[in-house]
Each structure stands twice: as C-alpha cells, then as structure tokens.
Design a protein around this motif. Structure first.
Motif, PDB file in Angstrom:
ATOM      1  N   SER A   1      48.735  28.908 -88.648  1.00  0.00           N
ATOM      2  CA  SER A   1      49.597  29.873 -89.336  1.00  0.00           C
ATOM      3  C   SER A   1      50.855  30.117 -88.510  1.00  0.00           C
ATOM      4  O   SER A   1      50.904  29.869 -87.304  1.00  0.00           O
ATOM      5  CB  SER A   1      48.844  31.188 -89.545  1.00  0.00           C
ATOM      6  OG  SER A   1      48.621  31.840 -88.308  1.00  0.00           O
TER       7      SER A   1
ATOM      8  N   GLU B   1      50.622  43.961 -85.953  1.00  0.00           N
ATOM      9  CA  GLU B   1      49.766  43.148 -86.808  1.00  0.00           C
ATOM     10  C   GLU B   1      50.083  41.660 -86.658  1.00  0.00           C
ATOM     11  O   GLU B   1      49.173  40.827 -86.626  1.00  0.00           O
ATOM     12  CB  GLU B   1      49.917  43.571 -88.273  1.00  0.00           C
ATOM     13  CG  GLU B   1      49.268  44.895 -88.624  1.00  0.00           C
ATOM     14  CD  GLU B   1      50.102  46.100 -88.211  1.00  0.00           C
ATOM     15  OE1 GLU B   1      51.179  45.884 -87.601  1.00  0.00           O
ATOM     16  OE2 GLU B   1      49.682  47.244 -88.473  1.00  0.00           O
TER      17      GLU B   1
ATOM     18  N   ASP C   1      44.936  31.645 -97.126  1.00  0.00           N
ATOM     19  CA  ASP C   1      44.928  32.456 -95.921  1.00  0.00           C
ATOM     20  C   ASP C   1      45.398  33.867 -96.283  1.00  0.00           C
ATOM     21  O   ASP C   1      46.593  34.169 -96.244  1.00  0.00           O
ATOM     22  CB  ASP C   1      45.847  31.832 -94.859  1.00  0.00           C
ATOM     23  CG  ASP C   1      45.819  32.603 -93.552  1.00  0.00           C
ATOM     24  OD1 ASP C   1      44.996  33.528 -93.429  1.00  0.00           O
ATOM     25  OD2 ASP C   1      46.620  32.279 -92.652  1.00  0.00           O
ATOM     26  N   GLU C   2      44.450  34.703 -96.650  1.00  0.00           N
ATOM     27  CA  GLU C   2      44.783  36.065 -97.058  1.00  0.00           C
ATOM     28  C   GLU C   2      44.701  37.057 -95.904  1.00  0.00           C
ATOM     29  O   GLU C   2      45.033  38.230 -96.065  1.00  0.00           O
ATOM     30  CB  GLU C   2      43.835  36.511 -98.183  1.00  0.00           C
ATOM     31  CG  GLU C   2      43.952  35.647 -99.434  1.00  0.00           C
ATOM     32  CD  GLU C   2      42.982  36.071-100.523  1.00  0.00           C
ATOM     33  OE1 GLU C   2      42.092  36.912-100.219  1.00  0.00           O
ATOM     34  OE2 GLU C   2      43.115  35.571-101.651  1.00  0.00           O
ATOM     35  N   ARG C   3      44.270  36.604 -94.754  1.00  0.00           N
ATOM     36  CA  ARG C   3      44.090  37.500 -93.609  1.00  0.00           C
ATOM     37  C   ARG C   3      45.343  37.624 -92.742  1.00  0.00           C
ATOM     38  O   ARG C   3      45.658  38.690 -92.234  1.00  0.00           O
ATOM     39  CB  ARG C   3      42.919  37.003 -92.754  1.00  0.00           C
ATOM     40  CG  ARG C   3      42.607  37.887 -91.569  1.00  0.00           C
ATOM     41  CD  ARG C   3      41.528  37.260 -90.694  1.00  0.00           C
ATOM     42  NE  ARG C   3      41.264  38.032 -89.496  1.00  0.00           N
ATOM     43  CZ  ARG C   3      40.555  37.612 -88.459  1.00  0.00           C
ATOM     44  NH1 ARG C   3      40.015  36.399 -88.491  1.00  0.00           N
ATOM     45  NH2 ARG C   3      40.380  38.376 -87.398  1.00  0.00           N
ATOM     46  N   THR C   4      46.067  36.523 -92.596  1.00  0.00           N
ATOM     47  CA  THR C   4      47.207  36.491 -91.683  1.00  0.00           C
ATOM     48  C   THR C   4      48.357  37.354 -92.185  1.00  0.00           C
ATOM     49  O   THR C   4      48.724  37.288 -93.358  1.00  0.00           O
ATOM     50  CB  THR C   4      47.697  35.050 -91.485  1.00  0.00           C
ATOM     51  OG1 THR C   4      46.628  34.256 -90.980  1.00  0.00           O
ATOM     52  CG2 THR C   4      48.862  34.999 -90.523  1.00  0.00           C
ATOM     53  N   THR C   5      48.940  38.140 -91.288  1.00  0.00           N
ATOM     54  CA  THR C   5      50.141  38.905 -91.608  1.00  0.00           C
ATOM     55  C   THR C   5      51.344  37.971 -91.586  1.00  0.00           C
ATOM     56  O   THR C   5      51.543  37.243 -90.601  1.00  0.00           O
ATOM     57  CB  THR C   5      50.358  40.041 -90.591  1.00  0.00           C
ATOM     58  OG1 THR C   5      49.195  40.871 -90.568  1.00  0.00           O
ATOM     59  CG2 THR C   5      51.564  40.883 -90.961  1.00  0.00           C
TER      60      THR C   5
ATOM     61  N   TRP D   1      44.612  35.494 -82.496  1.00  0.00           N
ATOM     62  CA  TRP D   1      43.241  35.284 -82.959  1.00  0.00           C
ATOM     63  C   TRP D   1      42.696  34.020 -82.293  1.00  0.00           C
ATOM     64  O   TRP D   1      43.383  33.012 -82.161  1.00  0.00           O
ATOM     65  CB  TRP D   1      43.203  35.107 -84.473  1.00  0.00           C
ATOM     66  CG  TRP D   1      43.378  36.404 -85.219  1.00  0.00           C
ATOM     67  CD1 TRP D   1      43.101  37.662 -84.786  1.00  0.00           C
ATOM     68  CD2 TRP D   1      43.897  36.556 -86.544  1.00  0.00           C
ATOM     69  NE1 TRP D   1      43.401  38.595 -85.751  1.00  0.00           N
ATOM     70  CE2 TRP D   1      43.884  37.943 -86.850  1.00  0.00           C
ATOM     71  CE3 TRP D   1      44.347  35.668 -87.512  1.00  0.00           C
ATOM     72  CZ2 TRP D   1      44.320  38.445 -88.061  1.00  0.00           C
ATOM     73  CZ3 TRP D   1      44.783  36.171 -88.723  1.00  0.00           C
ATOM     74  CH2 TRP D   1      44.765  37.547 -88.997  1.00  0.00           C
TER      75      TRP D   1
ATOM     76  N   GLU E   1      35.589  35.449 -83.431  1.00  0.00           N
ATOM     77  CA  GLU E   1      35.895  34.575 -84.559  1.00  0.00           C
ATOM     78  C   GLU E   1      34.818  33.515 -84.754  1.00  0.00           C
ATOM     79  O   GLU E   1      33.944  33.311 -83.912  1.00  0.00           O
ATOM     80  CB  GLU E   1      37.253  33.899 -84.349  1.00  0.00           C
ATOM     81  CG  GLU E   1      38.400  34.845 -84.045  1.00  0.00           C
ATOM     82  CD  GLU E   1      38.749  35.760 -85.201  1.00  0.00           C
ATOM     83  OE1 GLU E   1      38.366  35.455 -86.348  1.00  0.00           O
ATOM     84  OE2 GLU E   1      39.423  36.785 -84.961  1.00  0.00           O
TER      85      GLU E   1
ATOM     86  N   SER F   1      47.654  38.676 -85.176  1.00  0.00           N
ATOM     87  CA  SER F   1      47.420  37.414 -85.889  1.00  0.00           C
ATOM     88  C   SER F   1      47.728  36.212 -85.007  1.00  0.00           C
ATOM     89  O   SER F   1      47.124  35.150 -85.159  1.00  0.00           O
ATOM     90  CB  SER F   1      48.279  37.358 -87.154  1.00  0.00           C
ATOM     91  OG  SER F   1      47.959  38.393 -88.054  1.00  0.00           O
TER      92      SER F   1
ATOM     93  N   THR G   1      37.316  31.679 -89.513  1.00  0.00           N
ATOM     94  CA  THR G   1      37.709  33.011 -89.988  1.00  0.00           C
ATOM     95  C   THR G   1      39.212  33.232 -89.936  1.00  0.00           C
ATOM     96  O   THR G   1      39.692  34.302 -90.291  1.00  0.00           O
ATOM     97  CB  THR G   1      37.012  34.095 -89.149  1.00  0.00           C
ATOM     98  OG1 THR G   1      37.205  33.828 -87.755  1.00  0.00           O
ATOM     99  CG2 THR G   1      35.520  34.149 -89.467  1.00  0.00           C
ATOM    100  N   TYR G   2      39.968  32.237 -89.477  1.00  0.00           N
ATOM    101  CA  TYR G   2      41.432  32.356 -89.445  1.00  0.00           C
ATOM    102  C   TYR G   2      42.032  30.960 -89.473  1.00  0.00           C
ATOM    103  O   TYR G   2      41.335  29.953 -89.310  1.00  0.00           O
ATOM    104  CB  TYR G   2      41.896  33.120 -88.207  1.00  0.00           C
ATOM    105  CG  TYR G   2      41.718  32.369 -86.900  1.00  0.00           C
ATOM    106  CD1 TYR G   2      42.777  31.711 -86.294  1.00  0.00           C
ATOM    107  CD2 TYR G   2      40.475  32.326 -86.262  1.00  0.00           C
ATOM    108  CE1 TYR G   2      42.614  31.027 -85.103  1.00  0.00           C
ATOM    109  CE2 TYR G   2      40.303  31.645 -85.071  1.00  0.00           C
ATOM    110  CZ  TYR G   2      41.378  30.995 -84.491  1.00  0.00           C
ATOM    111  OH  TYR G   2      41.203  30.317 -83.308  1.00  0.00           O
TER     112      TYR G   2
END
Length: 502
Positions: free
Chosen positions: A193, A378, A363-367, A385, A492, A382, A188-189
C-alpha cells in the motif's frame, strides 16, 4: 465514454501514481476488457494520449543534455578526489568521456523520445529509462571532473527515469495487468500500500541526502565534512585505505543506491506484490542484502580504521529500519509465486508480468495516503503494520548501545581487541534487534544469543581488557541472551508465512 472511466480508470492515470481510492484496481477482467467494456488496446492509446507531454519532455531533456558541453565548460576548474586518491584514468579522459557520454545520451534521448510519441513502443521507453540509469552511474564511474557535471547528469537521469516508468506507469502494463486482490491471501494488511511505501520513500530520500554529502567530499566537490561528535574522524574514515579500496567513491555509491531505492518506492500499483514480482525482487535485493552489507561496512569502521564517522552512522541508521519494512513485501511476493507454481502457472510469465489473483478483495483497512495532512497518525500506523516493538527487543537495542559505549566508559582504547568485541557485538545486537521488530522475521532475534555469548566470553579471552569491562560484558551478554528467548507480541497475520513467525 463510460462515466466511471472519466473518474479514474486505469487508462486515465499512470499505473504507479498514488490514488485516493486504492480499490480502483480491483475491477474485474472480462476477456481483456476493463471499466464498462473498454478494450485494453483502446485504454492503452487513451492513456498514451493523456501522457504525451512526458515524451516531449524527454526530447527536451535530451536536447539540454546534448548541448551541455557547449553551455558549460567540462574542463575548467577540474577537482581532484579527496585524500590524494589515485584514479584509474587521467583528467583529460575524465573530461572527454563525460563530454561524449552526455552528447551521445542526449541524442539518443531525443531519438527515443520521438519514437515514444507513437503508442505501444515499450522497448523504446525502457531504453530511455536505461539511459537515465546510466546518467546516474557515469559520473560515479568516471569521477566527474566538476560538480556541475555530477549535478547535471544525476538530476537529468532521475527525471528521465521518472518520465519513463514512474509518471506514466510501467510501459504497456495496462495491456497485461491482472486485476484482483489487493491484500495477499491470509494477510491482514497490504504490504504494498502507499502508506507502507511512503515511509520507504521518505527514508530513501533522507539516505540519499546524507550519502550525497559524503560523496561530494570524496569526489572533491567540497573540502571538508562537518562532524558534530568525532571532529576530523569523519574525513579520516572517508579517506581511509578501507574507503580507497573501492575503485569509486563509496559515499557516492551509497547515494546511487539510495537514488534507486527512492525511485523504486514509487514504482507500481498497490498490488505490485502480485503484479510486479520482478520489481519487488530487485527492490528487495537492493534494500535487504545490499543494505546489510552497507550497515556491516559502517559498523566495522572503528575496527578497521579506528575512527567513527557521524554521517556514515546516520546513513546506516536510515537504512536499518528499511530492511524489516521491506521484508513483508518480499515475503508476500514469494507467497504469490509459490501459490502460482502450485496452480501450474508459467513462472517466467508470472515473474515478469504478474499472476492471476487467488481471491477477490479490497484493501479497506489502509488509510489513504492523501489523508496524511488530516490524519497523520493513522497514515503512520498504516505505514508500519508488520512491525511491533516487544519490550524485550527494545531493551536489547538499548543494551547493544550500552555495549558500544562501554569501552569508552572504562577508558579502553578503541584500537584494542576488547573494544572491538564490544563495538561489533553491540552494533550487531542493535541491528538484529531492530530487524527482528519486523514480525515476519521475528525469529532473527535468536542471533542475539550468539552475540550475547560473544560479549560474555570474548573479553576474558583477550589480554587488553580489564576486570570491570569483562564483568560488564558478562552482565550485558546474559541479559541479551535472556531477552532473545521470548517471541514478543505479533499483531498481524501473514498467510503461508505464519508458521515461520516464531
């Protein structure tokens, strides 16, 4: 030139540099072409042209290093290690070896920097990088006779490492980097990143500062170590037989390890769990097993030396959260290797050059890390996680701290066996509880059962405890055992590893 390529294709930047659009690495690989059909060889040459200043700077640093013995006196005001430590070589050889090392390394850097002006010479760049590594090691092994030598070599060494494999990216990686997914299948992450690595980089730098201070004392560059809680105990620890059992300064050795951890946090792209398994493996070894050894040595100080050291404890405390924070990246890399083996890929090739993705995702979730000034909360979320703090582990950590201080509360000497039981069991309870806050290693909490039993039974088996301390051990041990049973919250998903999150 392709318009999109101007904006940020792989050839326009160092592969390791954090970008605002992490999805920029998810372009499709079409028969060796990227970004609108540009050939990888052309991209490599373009990238080399844009980073040419890096190799000129390597030449300049090589010249600086080669003439350092002429600029600074290597034999004036030679310092001796603290605590009367005997060295394995004389002062004359300490000076002579460091002089030759700097001159030879400087000349080699000028030669390698000159060769690197020509593109497609990865071996040359790697050799320059290894010289940068050596420059960080040499003052430690040969006990730099002056602080200037230590400072000069380590700073130049770090700059060389950054200029060879960090700022321009890994040598020739553009030629073979596999485009594709950023998030591991079933996760999920993204554990690689930039926010996930940012916190590791920050912790690595903090650990480097603390360890460098301790190393400066042991190397003889400063006369004392300030300790706000234990007074002169820190210097007794740093000059103890335990510390002197190593042929080098353990404080400076810790600084060396933190240097590599800090630098390796920058290495590679946000998909390095897939594209650079070798690097994630070495980084994991540096952080996890070697980090655990470092922590265990620190918490054994009151048992072996009979004293505490505040900054030693601080260095261990900085290392502790790095272990669960790195575990997820190692597991993601291992999952990719397992899946690649099942697919029939060449494992040697996958380990050193990465493997083809198993799915296409972004990866559209990570700020984005560049949002840190505007969205610090935020970005921090990230970065952690994969970690959660169940109330059971939080209380277990607090109970471990109570166990550490229990002998002092009941006026039990730090040198007694009863105190040793509480110190070791309490410290290890804290270590296990914090590491188990990493969801991917949550099952590690069961080790607290053994530690709880040790606290509950151990004080009754020695003759230097008292009734109050023994009863306290039973209460603390029973609570720790009880709190180690529930798994706690898991937020997660971890793909193939989900079945081991218990």
């Amino acid at each position: 030139m392709n318009k999109n390529h101007k904006g940020g294709g792989m050839a326009s930047r160092g592969v390791s540099r954090p970008m605002s659009k992490q999805s920029g690495e998810n372009n499709n690989d079409n028969n060796g072409k990227e970004d609108g059909g540009m050939n990888r060889d052309m991209m490599l040459k373009m990238h080399h042209k844009q980073t040419l200043w890096v190799y000129w700077l390597i030449i300049i640093l090589g010249l600086w290093l080669a003439i350092s013995p002429l600029t600074f006196s290597y034999s004036k005001d030679i310092v001796q290690p603290s605590g009367g430590r005997e060295l394995w070589l004389s002062d004359v050889y300490r000076v002579l070896i460091m002089q030759y090392s700097d001159v030879i390394c400087g000349i080699l850097l000028m030669i390698l920097g000159w060769r690197s002006l020509t593109p497609n010479r990865p071996v040359t760049i790697w050799l320059a990088c290894f010289i940068g590594i050596w420059l960080n090691i040499a003052p430690l092994v040969f006990w730099a006779p002056t602080s200037m030598i230590y400072l000069n070599d380590t700073i130049v060494g770090v700059l060389i490492i950054a200029l060879t494999i960090l700022i321009p990216g890994m040598p020739n990686m553009i030629s073979y980097m596999k485009m594709g997914s950023s998030v591991p299948p079933g996760w999920t992450y993204n554990p690689s990143s930039w926010p996930q690595r940012w916190i590791m980089i920050a912790l690595g730098f903090m650990g480097w500062v603390v360890s460098r201070y301790l190393g400066a004392f042991q190397l003889g560059f400063i006369d004392e170590v300030w300790d706000p809680f234990f007074g002169e105990s820190s210097m007794k620890v740093l000059n103890s037989d335990m510390s002197h059992s190593l042929p080098v300064s353990d404080g400076a050795l810790g600084a060396l390890a933190y240097t590599f951890e800090f630098l390796m946090g920058w290495m590679g792209s946000p998909t390095r769990w897939r594209t650079m398994p070798w690097m994630v493996t070495f980084f994991g070894i540096l952080v996890i097993p070697l980090g655990l050894v470092h922590i265990f040595l620190v918490i054994s100080q009151p048992v072996i030396v009979g004293e505490w050291c505040t900054f030693c404890l601080l260095a261990a405390a900085i290392m502790l959260p790095m272990i669960p924070l790195e575990f997820d990246e190692v597991i993601a890399m291992g999952q990719h290797m397992v899946q690649a083996k099942r697919r029939g890929d060449n494992m040697w090739h996958v380990f050193w050059k990465g493997g083809e993705p198993f799915e296409k995702n972004e990866d559209e979730r990570t700020t984005a890390i560049m949002q840190l000034p505007n969205k610090p909360l935020e970005v921090f979320k990230s970065s952690v996680w994969g970690m959660s703090v169940p109330w059971t582990l939080g209380i277990s950590t607090a109970l471990g701290i109570v166990a550490l201080f229990a002998p002092a509360i009941f006026n039990i000497s730090i040198e007694t066996n009863a105190a040793h039981i509480f110190h070791l069991s309490g410290a290890l309870t804290v270590v296990v509880s914090v590491i188990s806050m990493g969801e991917i290693v949550r099952a590690g909490r069961f080790l607290n059962i053994l530690l709880g039993l040790t606290l509950a039974i151990g004080p009754w088996l020695v003759n230097d405890s008292n009734l109050s301390l023994s009863i306290t051990g039973v209460v603390l041990g029973a609570l720790i055992i009880f709190l180690s049973l529930p798994r706690g919250i898991v937020k997660e998903k971890y793909g193939l590893w989900d079945k081991y999150v218990r």
